[in-house]
Design a protein around this motif. Structure first.
Motif, PDB file in Angstrom:
ATOM      1  N   ALA A  89      -0.247  -0.300 -12.301  1.00 21.66           N
ATOM      2  CA  ALA A  89      -1.244   0.543 -12.004  1.00 21.66           C
ATOM      3  C   ALA A  89      -0.701   1.934 -11.860  1.00 21.66           C
ATOM      4  CB  ALA A  89      -1.569   0.045 -10.509  1.00 21.66           C
ATOM      5  N   ASN A  90       0.281   2.217 -12.706  1.00 22.40           N
ATOM      6  CA  ASN A  90       0.948   3.848 -12.778  1.00 22.40           C
ATOM      7  C   ASN A  90       1.114   4.353 -11.562  1.00 22.40           C
ATOM      8  OD1 ASN A  90       0.775   3.547 -15.638  1.00 22.40           O
ATOM      9  ND2 ASN A  90      -1.232   4.060 -15.627  1.00 22.40           N
ATOM     10  N   THR A  91       1.795   3.316 -10.535  1.00 27.10           N
ATOM     11  CA  THR A  91       1.844   3.925  -8.991  1.00 27.10           C
ATOM     12  C   THR A  91       3.463   4.791  -9.412  1.00 27.10           C
ATOM     13  OG1 THR A  91       0.993   2.048  -8.002  1.00 27.10           O
ATOM     14  CG2 THR A  91       2.446   3.456  -6.628  1.00 27.10           C
ATOM     15  N   PRO A  92       3.591   5.941  -8.952  1.00 26.15           N
ATOM     16  CA  PRO A  92       4.635   6.808  -9.245  1.00 26.15           C
ATOM     17  C   PRO A  92       5.905   6.414  -8.146  1.00 26.15           C
ATOM     18  CG  PRO A  92       3.163   8.207  -8.156  1.00 26.15           C
ATOM     19  CD  PRO A  92       2.469   6.994  -8.253  1.00 26.15           C
ATOM     20  N   LEU A  93       6.362   5.063  -8.251  1.00 21.84           N
ATOM     21  CA  LEU A  93       7.471   4.346  -7.502  1.00 21.84           C
ATOM     22  C   LEU A  93       8.663   5.403  -7.228  1.00 21.84           C
ATOM     23  CD1 LEU A  93       7.104   0.867  -8.607  1.00 21.84           C
ATOM     24  CD2 LEU A  93       5.980   1.865  -6.765  1.00 21.84           C
ATOM     25  N   ASN A  94       8.824   6.197  -8.074  1.00 20.47           N
ATOM     26  CA  ASN A  94      10.222   6.950  -8.128  1.00 20.47           C
ATOM     27  C   ASN A  94       9.996   8.224  -7.018  1.00 20.47           C
ATOM     28  OD1 ASN A  94       7.655   8.459  -9.888  1.00 20.47           O
ATOM     29  ND2 ASN A  94       9.470   9.821 -10.184  1.00 20.47           N
ATOM     30  N   ARG A  95       8.616   8.337  -6.621  1.00 21.53           N
ATOM     31  CA  ARG A  95       8.464   9.445  -5.590  1.00 21.53           C
ATOM     32  C   ARG A  95       8.635   8.625  -3.952  1.00 21.53           C
ATOM     33  NH1 ARG A  95       3.218  11.861  -7.041  1.00 21.53           N
ATOM     34  NH2 ARG A  95       3.388  12.494  -4.657  1.00 21.53           N
ATOM     35  N   ILE A 133       0.856  -1.231   0.265  1.00 20.12           N
ATOM     36  CA  ILE A 133       0.145   0.021   0.090  1.00 20.12           C
ATOM     37  C   ILE A 133       1.046   1.276  -0.139  1.00 20.12           C
ATOM     38  CG2 ILE A 133      -0.214   0.262   2.845  1.00 20.12           C
ATOM     39  CD1 ILE A 133      -3.159   0.792   1.950  1.00 20.12           C
ATOM     40  N   VAL A 134       0.646   2.033  -1.002  1.00 17.83           N
ATOM     41  CA  VAL A 134       1.485   3.448  -0.916  1.00 17.83           C
ATOM     42  C   VAL A 134       0.485   4.555  -0.303  1.00 17.83           C
ATOM     43  CG1 VAL A 134       2.542   5.051  -2.780  1.00 17.83           C
ATOM     44  CG2 VAL A 134       2.609   2.487  -2.843  1.00 17.83           C
ATOM     45  N   ILE A 135       1.038   5.434   0.277  1.00 14.39           N
ATOM     46  CA  ILE A 135       0.403   6.497   0.977  1.00 14.39           C
ATOM     47  C   ILE A 135       1.135   7.784   0.869  1.00 14.39           C
ATOM     48  CG2 ILE A 135      -0.787   5.142   2.580  1.00 14.39           C
ATOM     49  CD1 ILE A 135       0.969   6.167   4.668  1.00 14.39           C
ATOM     50  N   VAL A 147      -2.784   6.126  -1.740  1.00 16.44           N
ATOM     51  CA  VAL A 147      -2.531   6.448  -3.319  1.00 16.44           C
ATOM     52  C   VAL A 147      -2.865   5.292  -4.104  1.00 16.44           C
ATOM     53  CG1 VAL A 147      -0.739   7.140  -5.048  1.00 16.44           C
ATOM     54  CG2 VAL A 147      -0.827   8.333  -2.996  1.00 16.44           C
ATOM     55  N   SER A 148      -2.158   4.068  -3.729  1.00 19.57           N
ATOM     56  CA  SER A 148      -2.341   2.686  -4.747  1.00 19.57           C
ATOM     57  C   SER A 148      -2.083   1.798  -3.503  1.00 19.57           C
ATOM     58  CB  SER A 148      -1.081   3.044  -5.726  1.00 19.57           C
ATOM     59  OG  SER A 148      -1.361   2.064  -6.536  1.00 19.57           O
ATOM     60  N   SER A 149      -2.441   0.426  -4.222  1.00 22.30           N
ATOM     61  CA  SER A 149      -2.234  -0.782  -3.378  1.00 22.30           C
ATOM     62  C   SER A 149      -2.277  -1.951  -4.489  1.00 22.30           C
ATOM     63  CB  SER A 149      -3.456  -1.027  -2.354  1.00 22.30           C
ATOM     64  OG  SER A 149      -4.716  -1.125  -3.088  1.00 22.30           O
ATOM     65  N   ALA A 150      -1.723  -2.840  -4.116  1.00 22.15           N
ATOM     66  CA  ALA A 150      -1.631  -4.290  -4.985  1.00 22.15           C
ATOM     67  C   ALA A 150      -1.487  -5.133  -4.045  1.00 22.15           C
ATOM     68  CB  ALA A 150      -0.512  -4.095  -6.207  1.00 22.15           C
ATOM     69  N   LEU A 206       5.323  -5.803  -6.831  1.00 25.04           N
ATOM     70  CA  LEU A 206       5.746  -4.514  -7.388  1.00 25.04           C
ATOM     71  C   LEU A 206       5.547  -4.374  -8.917  1.00 25.04           C
ATOM     72  CD1 LEU A 206       9.282  -4.837  -5.271  1.00 25.04           C
ATOM     73  CD2 LEU A 206       7.440  -3.052  -5.079  1.00 25.04           C
ATOM     74  N   GLN A 207       5.453  -5.403  -9.456  1.00 26.09           N
ATOM     75  CA  GLN A 207       5.056  -5.322 -11.020  1.00 26.09           C
ATOM     76  C   GLN A 207       3.558  -4.852 -10.950  1.00 26.09           C
ATOM     77  OE1 GLN A 207       5.402  -8.856 -13.266  1.00 26.09           O
ATOM     78  NE2 GLN A 207       3.726  -8.620 -14.445  1.00 26.09           N
ATOM     79  N   ARG A 208       2.813  -5.012 -10.133  1.00 21.22           N
ATOM     80  CA  ARG A 208       1.265  -4.753 -10.233  1.00 21.22           C
ATOM     81  C   ARG A 208       1.247  -3.347  -9.973  1.00 21.22           C
ATOM     82  NH1 ARG A 208      -1.594 -10.491  -8.128  1.00 21.22           N
ATOM     83  NH2 ARG A 208      -0.940 -11.702 -10.155  1.00 21.22           N
ATOM     84  N   LEU A 209       2.061  -3.032  -8.853  1.00 26.02           N
ATOM     85  CA  LEU A 209       2.018  -1.459  -8.436  1.00 26.02           C
ATOM     86  C   LEU A 209       2.445  -0.706  -9.751  1.00 26.02           C
ATOM     87  CD1 LEU A 209       3.688  -1.064  -4.929  1.00 26.02           C
ATOM     88  CD2 LEU A 209       1.145  -0.903  -5.546  1.00 26.02           C
ATOM     89  N   GLN A 210       3.471  -1.151 -10.572  1.00 25.64           N
ATOM     90  CA  GLN A 210       3.976  -0.503 -11.443  1.00 25.64           C
ATOM     91  C   GLN A 210       2.987  -0.468 -12.749  1.00 25.64           C
ATOM     92  OE1 GLN A 210       7.446  -2.501 -13.453  1.00 25.64           O
ATOM     93  NE2 GLN A 210       8.560  -0.648 -13.472  1.00 25.64           N
TER      94      GLN A 210
END
Length: 586
Positions: A80-86, A20-22, A29-32, A74-78
């Motif tokens: 889902a266009n999760t901004p992993l760089n942030r 989960i990303v917050i 913001v996102s989850s997978a 992590l592939q599924r977060l990617q």
């Protein structure tokens, strides 16, 4: 969504890996997620996330599956266009008591992780990193002989609980290490380091074997909580009985990180190249799933959390260290001087599902719980319609050998006076199976109430019509439900009936994501606290918004109903003692 930093929390549970990303304001913001049975069941021969060796009572999970799951989530977060760089920081939770055994090649292989296609995924690059391919699971019950020796090591189970926070338990890592050292001596000798599942997952992210967390380490029966150090006596026992064995085991376990916050290091280049993480992303200590659950919201004194997952747990926070063999104390995962009180039951969600599946299915219903809920709510408390004539029904439903109490698998049904619990006797003929729907939930809640009664007190009340708090019996202030069972209205109502909760029963809107959310909150605190003196509750309490985060699902304390369960609480304890005499785990 703002352009500020993001934080990533994980939950590696028995059956799933969730992410989960917050944001800094705690908004999601996102989850997978990855479901182990659905995504890897055939490949790894698992059921409900584990493999089982019935002959020896072993329950374990393939470590390679967890590596594959990490890449997949992590592939599924990617995708889902999760901004992993942030993502600025990562923390998380993992199933407690599992242990991972690293080979002598582990540090080199972790350090050399690269994302090039020819190098392969994590599971390919870390193939030689483990001396043992499996991690014991908390459902494992193969260590009774070792438990007996642990209880004897300091004289009594009570003394062991005083030192380590718990009596000896099958799933605890110390007994698991002791058994594996005896059963697989060559494997043990070739092991360079031993991780808990939480420190294992953190290790993958930092590219080096990470230290254990100050809270999760308390689930080992090896950590001296009052002294904040390894117990040399217990290391000697688990390590083979000699000073050399104790020293070797201590080296395998490594140092324990006392600070639950801060950074353990930058993220491995593998994740930067493969998934686009910033090279400045840092990793905070990971903790156990139960400690992470208490981080999913700022708890007040007398608030309790009931986690209704595969297992069932009851959690409270207290500044007082009052260990007892019948429950667990852990260091708080973020706040020094605070402790976590915990009850843990193997027969949680799986047991409730067994009862559900024994009932006739509702026709044309897409809800598998419809029949269960209907019977649970149509059955009166303790199945007593008339207190003058009806006997209270009590039961134990242990489809797996239970932890607390230490009873083998089986089902037992008793009845007693509803007025005072007198006349307790075993029922020769089982009552109709429809009654079990309510009685199994009552049984689980009564066990929690029995063991937590010395830790609760008369709470301040917001109940309308209550003139003073002195009119209320001791009980939790609020009860928060998390995990998959928190979505079930019948279970929520019965929990409130039995446990009370003067300000009501609530569920977190994230439901089954509570552990991952607690991990994400931990990451926010770890990297945004002003210094080491700013506590988790101070920082998160300012940002956590009750509105929209929780939902009231039951009124909780019901005058008369709560007291009715209190009338039979002693009888429930007596029932457990009688069953223990004939069905104690061997």
């Amino acid at each position: 969504m703002s352009e500020g930093p993001l934080y990533l929390g994980f939950d590696l549970s028995t059956q799933q890996l969730k992410a989960i990303v917050i944001q800094s304001d705690l908004s999601v913001v996102s989850s997978a997620k990855v479901d182990f049975d659905g995504d890897f069941g055939t490949k790894y021969g698992i059921k409900k996330g584990v493999q089982v060796n019935e002959a020896e009572g072993e329950v374990f999970a393939p470590v390679a599956m967890w590596l594959e799951a990490l890449d997949l989530v992590l592939q599924r977060l990617q995708e889902a266009n999760t901004p992993l760089n942030r993502i600025r920081g990562i923390s998380g939770s993992c199933q407690q008591h599992g242990s991972v055994y690293w080979s002598r090649e582990a540090e080199r292989l972790l350090a050399e992780l690269q994302a090039e296609a020819q190098r392969g995924k994590l599971v390919d690059q870390l193939k030689g990193a483990f001396s043992h391919p499996y991690a014991p699971n908390w459902q494992d019950h193969s260590t009774q002989a070792e438990c007996d020796k642990f209880d004897e090591a300091l004289g009594t189970a009570e003394r062991l609980a005083q030192v380590t926070g718990s009596a000896a338990h099958h799933r605890f890592t110390g007994t698991q290490i002791m058994r594996l050292r005896r059963k697989l001596p060559d494997m043990y000798a070739s092991t360079s380091r031993i991780s808990l599942v939480s420190s294992f997952l953190a290790s993958i992210f930092i590219g080096s074997v990470a230290p254990m967390d100050i809270s999760d380490v308390c689930g080992m029966n090896l950590w001296d909580i009052p002294s904040n150090t390894w117990s040399e006596t217990l290391l000697t026992l688990a390590g083979g009985g000699s000073a050399e064995g104790a020293s070797d085991l201590k080296s395998k376990l490594g140092e324990v990180r006392l600070d639950g916050g801060g950074s353990m290091g930058k993220i491995s280049p593998y994740f930067v190249s493969k998934y686009g993480f910033s090279p400045d992303c840092e990793i905070a200590p990971f903790t156990g799933d139960n400690p992470a659950t208490i981080l999913a919201l700022p708890l007040r004194p007398l608030d309790a959390i009931v986690s209704l997952g595969t297992s069932t747990t009851f959690l409270m926070i207290t500044p007082v260290y009052k260990p007892d063999p019948s429950y667990h104390f852990f260091n708080h995962p973020t706040t020094r001087g605070q402790y976590m009180f915990m009850l843990c039951y193997k027969n949680g969600g799986l047991a409730r599902e067994k009862v559900r599946d024994s009932l006739p299915s509702a026709t044309n219903s897409s809800d598998p719980w419809e029949t269960f809920n209907s019977h649970a709510l149509s059955t009166p408390p303790l199945d007593v319609s008339s207190p003058e004539t009806d006997k209270a029904k009590l039961g134990l439903y242990f489809y797996l050998p239970e932890i607390v109490p230490n009873i083998s698998a089986g089902t037992w049904r008793y009845e007693c006076s509803a007025a005072d619990g007198s006349g307790l006797r075993e029922v020769n003929q089982p009552w109709p199976v429809e009654k079990d729907a309510r009685i199994i939930v009552e049984s689980q809640a009564l066990s929690m109430r029995l063991r937590s009664q010395k830790l609760v007190s008369t709470p301040p009340s917001t109940l309308s019509g209550t003139s003073s708090s002195s009119a209320l019996p001791a009980q939790p202030r609020r009860i928060y439900l998390v995990g998959g069972g928190s979505l079930n209205p019948a279970i929520a109502q019965i929990m409130g009936d039995v446990l009370g909760g003067v300000d009501g029963v609530y569920k977190l809107d994230v439901g089954g994501n509570a552990c991952a959310l607690g991990g994400a909150y931990k990451a926010v605190w770890a990297f945004e606290r002003r210094d080491e003196t700013e506590t988790f509750d101070e920082l998160i309490g300012k940002r956590w918004k009750e509105e929209g985060a929780i939902q009231k699902v039951d009124e909780g304390y019901k005058r008369g109903v709560f007291e009715g369960y209190g009338n039979v609480l002693g009888a429930f304890g007596d029932m457990e003692e009688r069953v223990l005499e004939v069905a104690r785990n061997k």
